[in-house]
Design a protein around this motif. Structure first.
Motif, PDB file in Angstrom:
ATOM      1  N   ARG A 142      -3.705   5.196   6.307  1.00 40.50           N
ATOM      2  CA  ARG A 142      -4.736   4.067   6.349  1.00 40.50           C
ATOM      3  C   ARG A 142      -4.077   2.908   7.278  1.00 40.50           C
ATOM      4  N   PRO A 143      -5.185   2.391   8.013  1.00 38.71           N
ATOM      5  CA  PRO A 143      -4.673   1.404   8.917  1.00 38.71           C
ATOM      6  C   PRO A 143      -4.054   0.083   8.300  1.00 38.71           C
ATOM      7  N   ARG A 144      -2.874  -0.200   8.884  1.00 37.65           N
ATOM      8  CA  ARG A 144      -2.423  -1.724   8.168  1.00 37.65           C
ATOM      9  C   ARG A 144      -3.020  -2.783   8.860  1.00 37.65           C
ATOM     10  N   HIS A 145      -3.596  -3.577   8.132  1.00 40.68           N
ATOM     11  CA  HIS A 145      -4.050  -4.801   8.597  1.00 40.68           C
ATOM     12  C   HIS A 145      -3.265  -6.012   8.407  1.00 40.68           C
TER      13      HIS A 145
END
Length: 57
Positions: free
Chosen positions: A53-56
């Motif tokens: 998952r992309p980390r925001h």
């Protein structure tokens, strides 16, 4: 004939019962292993989804 009447079983009857029991045990074991593999695969999929998952901010 009532439900309490005993009929003698022949050797062929006993072998047929044993074969059916063996087949039922095999089917049950196959189903359990299939479910286990699916659960392990699902867990692996969840873990890899967490990692990718992309980390925001």
């Amino acid at each position: 004939m009532t439900q309490f009447d005993n009929t003698p079983l022949t050797a062929q009857d006993i072998q047929a019962i044993e074969q059916r029991a063996h087949a039922m045990r095999s089917a049950a074991m196959g189903n359990m292993l299939r479910a286990l593999v699916e659960r392990i695969g699902g867990a692996v999929h969840k873990i890899t989804a967490l990692v990718h998952r992309p980390r925001h901010a």
